[in-house]
Design a protein around this motif. Structure first.
Motif, PDB file in Angstrom:
ATOM      1  N   LEU A 124      -6.600   9.181  -1.791  1.00  0.00           N
ATOM      2  CA  LEU A 124      -6.206   8.054  -0.939  1.00  0.00           C
ATOM      3  C   LEU A 124      -7.190   6.897  -1.089  1.00  0.00           C
ATOM      4  O   LEU A 124      -8.410   7.116  -1.164  1.00  0.00           O
ATOM      5  N   THR A 125      -6.647   5.674  -1.104  1.00  0.00           N
ATOM      6  CA  THR A 125      -7.517   4.495  -1.280  1.00  0.00           C
ATOM      7  C   THR A 125      -8.402   4.253  -0.050  1.00  0.00           C
ATOM      8  O   THR A 125      -9.315   3.446  -0.105  1.00  0.00           O
ATOM      9  N   ARG A 142      -6.003  -6.339  -1.320  1.00  0.00           N
ATOM     10  CA  ARG A 142      -6.363  -7.328  -0.307  1.00  0.00           C
ATOM     11  C   ARG A 142      -6.483  -8.708  -0.942  1.00  0.00           C
ATOM     12  O   ARG A 142      -7.055  -8.837  -2.032  1.00  0.00           O
ATOM     13  N   VAL A 192      -0.284   7.428  -7.617  1.00  0.00           N
ATOM     14  CA  VAL A 192      -0.831   6.419  -6.701  1.00  0.00           C
ATOM     15  C   VAL A 192      -2.352   6.529  -6.813  1.00  0.00           C
ATOM     16  O   VAL A 192      -2.904   7.634  -6.749  1.00  0.00           O
ATOM     17  N   LYS A 237       4.491  11.270   1.047  1.00  0.00           N
ATOM     18  CA  LYS A 237       3.355  12.052   0.504  1.00  0.00           C
ATOM     19  C   LYS A 237       3.502  13.528   0.810  1.00  0.00           C
ATOM     20  O   LYS A 237       2.657  14.130   1.497  1.00  0.00           O
ATOM     21  N   VAL A 258       1.115  -2.006  -3.889  1.00  0.00           N
ATOM     22  CA  VAL A 258       1.589  -1.756  -2.528  1.00  0.00           C
ATOM     23  C   VAL A 258       0.801  -2.670  -1.603  1.00  0.00           C
ATOM     24  O   VAL A 258      -0.422  -2.587  -1.550  1.00  0.00           O
ATOM     25  N   GLN A 269      -9.033   0.667   4.699  1.00  0.00           N
ATOM     26  CA  GLN A 269      -9.091   0.943   3.264  1.00  0.00           C
ATOM     27  C   GLN A 269     -10.541   0.847   2.772  1.00  0.00           C
ATOM     28  O   GLN A 269     -11.356   0.133   3.358  1.00  0.00           O
ATOM     29  N   ASP A 273       5.202  -0.972   7.537  1.00  0.00           N
ATOM     30  CA  ASP A 273       4.549  -0.058   8.488  1.00  0.00           C
ATOM     31  C   ASP A 273       4.751  -0.586   9.903  1.00  0.00           C
ATOM     32  O   ASP A 273       3.903  -1.325  10.434  1.00  0.00           O
ATOM     33  N   GLY A 295       0.599  -4.010   2.364  1.00  0.00           N
ATOM     34  CA  GLY A 295       1.051  -3.943   3.749  1.00  0.00           C
ATOM     35  C   GLY A 295       0.531  -5.127   4.522  1.00  0.00           C
ATOM     36  O   GLY A 295       1.061  -6.237   4.448  1.00  0.00           O
ATOM     37  N   ARG A 296      -0.577  -4.903   5.245  1.00  0.00           N
ATOM     38  CA  ARG A 296      -1.069  -5.894   6.206  1.00  0.00           C
ATOM     39  C   ARG A 296      -1.345  -7.268   5.615  1.00  0.00           C
ATOM     40  O   ARG A 296      -1.184  -8.265   6.319  1.00  0.00           O
ATOM     41  N   PRO A 315      -2.096   0.949  -3.879  1.00  0.00           N
ATOM     42  CA  PRO A 315      -2.342   0.367  -2.553  1.00  0.00           C
ATOM     43  C   PRO A 315      -3.801  -0.090  -2.484  1.00  0.00           C
ATOM     44  O   PRO A 315      -4.491  -0.119  -3.509  1.00  0.00           O
ATOM     45  N   LYS A 324       8.553  -0.409   1.135  1.00  0.00           N
ATOM     46  CA  LYS A 324       8.083   0.973   1.283  1.00  0.00           C
ATOM     47  C   LYS A 324       8.282   1.416   2.726  1.00  0.00           C
ATOM     48  O   LYS A 324       7.911   0.700   3.659  1.00  0.00           O
TER      49      LYS A 324
HETATM   50  O1  C5P Z   1      -1.801  -2.434   5.082  1.00  0.00           O
HETATM   51  P1  C5P Z   1      -2.184  -1.846   3.744  1.00  0.00           P
HETATM   52  O2  C5P Z   1      -1.972  -2.811   2.592  1.00  0.00           O
HETATM   53  O3  C5P Z   1      -3.547  -1.191   3.744  1.00  0.00           O
HETATM   54  O4  C5P Z   1      -1.100  -0.695   3.536  1.00  0.00           O
HETATM   55  C1  C5P Z   1      -1.175   0.224   2.479  1.00  0.00           C
HETATM   56  C2  C5P Z   1       0.006   1.111   2.539  1.00  0.00           C
HETATM   57  O5  C5P Z   1      -0.038   1.988   1.416  1.00  0.00           O
HETATM   58  C3  C5P Z   1       0.079   2.009   3.775  1.00  0.00           C
HETATM   59  O6  C5P Z   1       1.457   2.150   4.096  1.00  0.00           O
HETATM   60  C4  C5P Z   1      -0.491   3.324   3.320  1.00  0.00           C
HETATM   61  O7  C5P Z   1       0.079   4.422   3.989  1.00  0.00           O
HETATM   62  C5  C5P Z   1      -0.073   3.333   1.847  1.00  0.00           C
HETATM   63  N1  C5P Z   1      -0.884   4.130   0.941  1.00  0.00           N
HETATM   64  C6  C5P Z   1      -2.240   3.994   0.803  1.00  0.00           C
HETATM   65  N2  C5P Z   1      -2.936   4.814  -0.051  1.00  0.00           N
HETATM   66  C7  C5P Z   1      -2.319   5.710  -0.776  1.00  0.00           C
HETATM   67  C8  C5P Z   1      -0.927   5.843  -0.674  1.00  0.00           C
HETATM   68  C9  C5P Z   1      -0.231   5.016   0.189  1.00  0.00           C
HETATM   69  O8  C5P Z   1      -2.818   3.109   1.437  1.00  0.00           O
HETATM   70  N3  C5P Z   1      -2.992   6.445  -1.628  1.00  0.00           N
END
Ligand code: C5P
Length: 239
Positions: free
Chosen positions: A128-129, A190, A165, A71, A217, A199, A20, A219-220, A187, A42
Motif C-alpha cells: 500500500l502507498t 499528489r 498497484v 483489494k 489513481v 499516504q 471515496d 482521490g482527494r 495511487p 474507482k
Molecule cells: O485520496 P487519495 O488520492 O489518497 O486516494 C487514493 C485512493 O487509492 C484511495 O481510494 C485508496 O483506497 C486507493 N489505494 C491506495 N493505495 C493502494 C491501492 C489503492 O491509496 N495501494
C-alpha cells in the motif's frame, strides 16, 4: 469571427478518480461533473459498503469504466468467486492483494478468464502507498518497500495478473523488470503543494507519468479541490 470549440477526448484516459464518498448520491454528483472520455472512476471499500453493486452499475450506465477497488485477500475459492462476479458485472478493473499468494492469484485469474467475453483487468496490490519502511517492518517484513514491491509484482506477473498497484516511486524499476505490457496502477498521487494526508510514498502526476505509470489513481487531489475539473484537465495535459 468564428470561435472554434474543440472537444478533445482521450482513447485511453490515464486518470482514475477515486470516488471515496459516504453516499451513492455524493459519488454520482461528482461523476456528473466528470466526463467518461476524460477519466475513469474507482469504487472503493467505503462507497461499495454503503451503496453496493447498484452504484457500480449506475456509474457504468453513465459511460464510466469502473475500477472496483475492493483489494480481495482471502482463501483462493472465496477470492475467485468474488472476482468472477465482478467480471460478470463488467467492471473495467478489479484487484486482489498479491500477498494472498500465487495460488490465490491463479484461482482469481482462472475465474476471470472463465467469464464469457471478459473485459475486466485483474491486478494485484503490492505494498500500500500509505506504508512507510517502518510500517512494513512492523508487519514482519524486513525488505525495503521497493524490494517487497518488486518481489510481489514478480509473483503477480507469474500468477497471470495483468498488472499491479504500486507507488510511482517504484514504477521505473518495475517497468525495467516486468516489461511494457504489464499495467502499473499508481495511487499516492499528489499535486505539488497538496497535503500527503495518510499516504507516505507520494509522487506528482507529471513525475508518475514520466516514471512509467499506466494509470494514476487520484482521490482527494481531485475530489477535494475547489475546481476538480481544472485539476483533471491539468493532469490530462501532462500526457
Ligand atoms: O485520496 P487519495 O488520492 O489518497 O486516494 C487514493 C485512493 O487509492 C484511495 O481510494 C485508496 O483506497 C486507493 N489505494 C491506495 N493505495 C493502494 C491501492 C489503492 O491509496 N495501494
Amino acid at each position: 469571427m468564428f470561435l472554434f470549440c474543440m472537444v478533445t477526448t482521450m482513447n485511453d484516459p490515464k486518470v482514475i478518480v477515486a470516488l471515496d464518498y459516504p453516499t451513492a448520491q455524493d459519488a454520482l454528483d461528482m461523476a456528473d461533473r466528470l466526463d467518461p472520455k476524460m477519466c475513469r472512476v474507482k469504487v472503493g471499500k467505503e462507497l461499495f459498503t454503503v451503496a453496493g453493486p447498484d452504484v457500480v452499475k449506475q456509474l457504468m450506465a453513465k459511460g464510466f469504466d469502473v475500477f472496483l477497488d475492493l483489494k480481495f485477500h482471502d482463501i483462493p475459492n472465496t477470492v475467485a468467486a468474488a472476482v468472477k462476479v465482478a467480471a460478470q458485472m463488467g467492471v473495467w478493473m478489479v484487484n486482489v492483494h498479491a500477498s494472498g499468494g500465487s495460488r490465490m492469484m491463479r484461482a482469481a485469474r482462472e475465474a476471470v478468464d472463465s467469464v464469457a467475453n471478459n473485459v475486466t483487468h485483474l491486478i494485484a496490490v503490492t505494498v500500500l502507498t500509505s506504508m512507510s519502511p517502518e510500517d512494513l517492518s512492523e508487519t514482519g517484513i524486513s525488505k525495503s518497500p521497493l524490494e517487497q514491491v518488486l518481489y510481489l509484482a514478480d509473483l503477480a506477473k507469474q500468477a497471470g495478473m495483468d498488472g499491479v498497484v504500486c507507488s510511482a516511486q517504484e514504477t521505473q524499476t518495475l517497468r525495467k523488470a516486468l516489461g511494457d505490457d504489464f499495467l502499473l496502477v499508481t495511487p499516492g498521487i499528489r499535486m505539488p503543494g497538496d497535503s500527503a494526508g495518510d499516504q507516505r510514498r507520494v509522487v506528482s502526476p507529471a513525475d508518475a507519468l514520466k516514471n512509467g505509470s499506466s494509470y494514476l489513481v487520484m482521490g482527494r487531489s481531485i475530489t477535494g479541490a475547489v475546481d476538480p475539473i481544472s485539476v483533471l484537465n491539468e493532469v490530462n495535459g501532462y500526457q
